[in-house]
Design a protein around this motif. Structure first.
Motif, PDB file in Angstrom:
ATOM      1  N   PHE A 209      -0.292  -1.223 -11.823  1.00 15.34           N
ATOM      2  CA  PHE A 209      -2.206  -1.133 -11.848  1.00 15.34           C
ATOM      3  C   PHE A 209      -2.409  -1.131  -9.943  1.00 15.34           C
ATOM      4  O   PHE A 209      -2.820  -0.388  -9.946  1.00 15.34           O
ATOM      5  N   TYR A 210      -1.732  -2.683  -9.806  1.00 15.38           N
ATOM      6  CA  TYR A 210      -1.811  -2.267  -7.739  1.00 15.38           C
ATOM      7  C   TYR A 210      -0.325  -1.347  -7.239  1.00 15.38           C
ATOM      8  O   TYR A 210      -1.610  -1.083  -6.517  1.00 15.38           O
ATOM      9  N   LEU A 211       0.113  -1.496  -7.869  1.00 16.12           N
ATOM     10  CA  LEU A 211       0.841  -0.454  -7.133  1.00 16.12           C
ATOM     11  C   LEU A 211       0.188   0.785  -6.831  1.00 16.12           C
ATOM     12  O   LEU A 211       0.582   1.976  -6.268  1.00 16.12           O
ATOM     13  N   ASN A 212      -0.043   1.486  -7.941  1.00 16.99           N
ATOM     14  CA  ASN A 212      -0.807   2.423  -9.361  1.00 16.99           C
ATOM     15  C   ASN A 212      -2.404   2.498  -7.375  1.00 16.99           C
ATOM     16  O   ASN A 212      -2.309   3.885  -7.257  1.00 16.99           O
ATOM     17  N   VAL A 213      -3.262   1.914  -7.896  1.00 18.23           N
ATOM     18  CA  VAL A 213      -4.824   2.174  -7.142  1.00 18.23           C
ATOM     19  C   VAL A 213      -4.442   1.694  -5.858  1.00 18.23           C
ATOM     20  O   VAL A 213      -5.984   1.907  -5.041  1.00 18.23           O
ATOM     21  N   GLY A 214      -3.870   0.866  -5.491  1.00 22.67           N
ATOM     22  CA  GLY A 214      -3.703   0.428  -3.938  1.00 22.67           C
ATOM     23  C   GLY A 214      -3.794   0.637  -2.939  1.00 22.67           C
ATOM     24  O   GLY A 214      -5.074   1.384  -1.696  1.00 22.67           O
ATOM     25  N   PRO A 215      -3.091   2.433  -3.428  1.00 22.77           N
ATOM     26  CA  PRO A 215      -3.689   3.572  -1.923  1.00 22.77           C
ATOM     27  C   PRO A 215      -4.710   4.061  -1.919  1.00 22.77           C
ATOM     28  O   PRO A 215      -4.943   4.935  -0.940  1.00 22.77           O
ATOM     29  N   LEU A 225      -4.570  -5.762   0.983  1.00 22.89           N
ATOM     30  CA  LEU A 225      -4.695  -6.691   0.043  1.00 22.89           C
ATOM     31  C   LEU A 225      -4.131  -6.951  -0.830  1.00 22.89           C
ATOM     32  O   LEU A 225      -3.065  -7.228  -1.749  1.00 22.89           O
ATOM     33  N   TYR A 226      -4.145  -5.527  -1.932  1.00 20.76           N
ATOM     34  CA  TYR A 226      -3.696  -5.302  -2.641  1.00 20.76           C
ATOM     35  C   TYR A 226      -1.924  -4.559  -2.432  1.00 20.76           C
ATOM     36  O   TYR A 226      -1.308  -5.260  -3.851  1.00 20.76           O
ATOM     37  N   GLN A 227      -1.981  -4.684  -0.924  1.00 16.16           N
ATOM     38  CA  GLN A 227       0.290  -4.398  -0.729  1.00 16.16           C
ATOM     39  C   GLN A 227       0.193  -5.859  -0.820  1.00 16.16           C
ATOM     40  O   GLN A 227       1.730  -6.109  -1.347  1.00 16.16           O
ATOM     41  N   GLU A 228      -0.155  -6.464  -0.452  1.00 15.51           N
ATOM     42  CA  GLU A 228       0.398  -7.708  -0.289  1.00 15.51           C
ATOM     43  C   GLU A 228       0.425  -8.858  -2.125  1.00 15.51           C
ATOM     44  O   GLU A 228       1.201  -9.230  -2.451  1.00 15.51           O
ATOM     45  N   ILE A 229      -0.859  -7.977  -2.880  1.00 17.10           N
ATOM     46  CA  ILE A 229      -0.884  -9.596  -3.994  1.00 17.10           C
ATOM     47  C   ILE A 229      -0.055  -8.128  -4.776  1.00 17.10           C
ATOM     48  O   ILE A 229       0.661  -8.837  -6.014  1.00 17.10           O
ATOM     49  N   GLY A 230       0.104  -6.950  -4.820  1.00 18.37           N
ATOM     50  CA  GLY A 230       1.467  -6.150  -5.943  1.00 18.37           C
ATOM     51  C   GLY A 230       2.421  -6.806  -5.352  1.00 18.37           C
ATOM     52  O   GLY A 230       3.504  -6.769  -6.379  1.00 18.37           O
ATOM     53  N   LEU A 231       3.148  -7.354  -4.351  1.00 23.68           N
ATOM     54  CA  LEU A 231       4.479  -7.604  -4.074  1.00 23.68           C
ATOM     55  C   LEU A 231       4.578  -9.154  -4.752  1.00 23.68           C
ATOM     56  O   LEU A 231       5.529  -9.318  -5.229  1.00 23.68           O
ATOM     57  N   ILE A 232       3.718  -9.609  -4.984  1.00 23.68           N
ATOM     58  CA  ILE A 232       3.090 -11.123  -5.377  1.00 23.68           C
ATOM     59  C   ILE A 232       3.560 -10.970  -6.975  1.00 23.68           C
ATOM     60  O   ILE A 232       4.317 -11.973  -7.593  1.00 23.68           O
ATOM     61  N   GLU A 233       2.639  -9.833  -7.125  1.00 18.64           N
ATOM     62  CA  GLU A 233       3.083  -9.636  -9.127  1.00 18.64           C
ATOM     63  C   GLU A 233       4.445  -9.221  -9.030  1.00 18.64           C
ATOM     64  O   GLU A 233       4.477  -9.580 -10.719  1.00 18.64           O
TER      65      GLU A 233
END
Length: 400
Positions: A209-215, A225-233
């Motif tokens: 979800f994060y890797l798709n909606v972040g951009p 922030l989506y990029q950082e937390i997406g990497l943690i996920e």
């Protein structure tokens, strides 16, 4: 009364495909629904996506054309189930609203699993990830107030607290330190298999979800922030998937997937207050009972084993979405300063941890810290939702 899905018969597979009209489900009302109804929807979307992806991977490794055709038939229904479940979410909800709901799932689902997990090593793995998702909820809640000028308490409705967890800047570890020891498939409690599969699937969907909606955001701090937390996920998916015994056969894994879907649909049907959503859970349970029967037959023919050898003879107590405030607070007080080293946990900032921090930060502050600075500049405070009592301020002095 005990419920044994191995003894139940569901809807025949040739009657499970739905029309467009039947798939056009009515979404929930975000302003009136139970927050945990939304959490159950998000959870089952992740479970169904895992079911579809697993079936695809199994088909790619299977030379038997008849089995591949059988997988394709079941997978087509799973794909319809995923659409029906995910389309229960309302289109009027913003991406950040849904994000906060995703993190509410991560907190309360993982907390419940950790509380119920019989294996101490697996329980520790869930507790560790829980404190990180708890902090993600806090960061996104502050971003939500900055961008949409609304408060996350409207979404979680006080069922889940919002405050700092293990600071997100400390979640970036050497990739090798995200790999845990797997359970032993021949000895572990069947409930542990369900827990591992459930949390892995939920975290995988959060990552996707994060890797798709972040951009989709224009605001730089939101994109970052989506990029950082997406990497943690992604780290969390590695963390949880490594708990599953890689020695499980494809047939064994297939049975575990289908059994877990029966378990979760049954659990959610038992506690769902929204009658329209409950009807979806009940319908899908009756579909999954047939999918499980088919998987069991495939296992008998191709693996030479009975399903009772790998799954429980009856469903465990229903998985429940409920507040876990006291449990989370206890973990905050006792495990806030943990990080990983190899397959274990330590409280010291070891060399690999420090090297990864230096590489990623390169003298800069990560987005998870900058979002808080911008929020304080805008509002003169941080956004928190504490519903009772006082908390010690989380710290990681051993890492400073």
């Amino acid at each position: 009364m005990p419920f044994n899905p191995l003894e139940q018969r569901g809807i025949p597979l040739d009657r499970q495909m739905r029309t467009w009209r039947e798939l056009d489900v009515q979404p929930i009302d975000p302003d009136r629904c139970d927050p945990y109804t939304r959490c159950r929807i998000i959870t089952m979307n992740g479970i169904e996506i895992e079911a579809v992806l697993f079936s695809h991977h199994m088909a790619r490794h299977c030379p038997d054309q008849d089995v591949r055709r059988q997988l394709a038939q079941t997978r087509a229904v799973e794909a319809q189930q995923q659409k029906a479940v995910n389309w229960l979410l309302p289109g009027v909800a913003s991406v950040l609203e849904t994000t906060i709901a995703y993190e509410q799932v991560a907190v309360d689902l993982t907390a419940w699993v950790a509380r119920m997990e019989p294996d101490p090593y697996l329980r520790q793995a869930y507790q560790f990830g829980l404190l990180e998702d708890f902090d993600h909820l806090y960061r996104y809640a502050n971003l939500y107030e900055m961008i949409e000028h609304r408060k996350a308490e409207e979404i979680v409705q006080g069922l889940t607290e919002i405050m700092p967890g293990r600071p997100t800047k400390y979640h970036h570890r050497d990739p090798t330190d995200n790999v845990r020891d797997p359970y032993d498939r021949s000895r572990t409690d069947p409930l542990s298999k369900l827990h591992a599969l459930t949390i892995m699937s939920a975290e995988q969907q959060t990552m996707n979800f994060y890797l798709n909606v972040g951009p989709q955001y224009m605001e730089p701090i939101a994109r970052q922030l989506y990029q950082e937390i997406g990497l943690i996920e992604e780290e969390h998916v590695t963390h949880y998937e490594s708990l599953v015994d890689p020695g499980e056969t494809w047939w064994e894994q297939l049975v575990n997937h289908e059994y877990n879907e029966c378990y979760l649909y049954y659990s959610f049907m038992e506690q769902e207050p929204d009658p329209k959503v409950k009807a979806v859970w009940e319908l899908h349970l009756n579909m999954e009972l047939e999918h499980l029967r088919i998987a069991c037959d495939l296992m008998r023919r191709n693996d030479g084993r009975e399903p009772e050898e790998v799954v429980a003879p009856e469903l465990p107590n229903v998985l429940t979405f409920e507040p876990n405030k006291g449990y989370v607070r206890e973990l905050l007080a006792t495990q806030i300063d943990l990080t990983t080293l190899g397959t274990g946990y330590v409280r010291e900032a070891h060399e690999r941890f420090q090297a990864m921090q230096a590489l990623l930060n390169d003298g800069d502050r990560p987005p998870s810290e900058r979002v808080m600075e911008q929020h304080r500049d805008m509002f003169g405070r941080e956004y928190r939702l504490e519903t009772e009592g006082e908390h010690p301020e989380p710290s990681l002095r051993s890492h400073d």
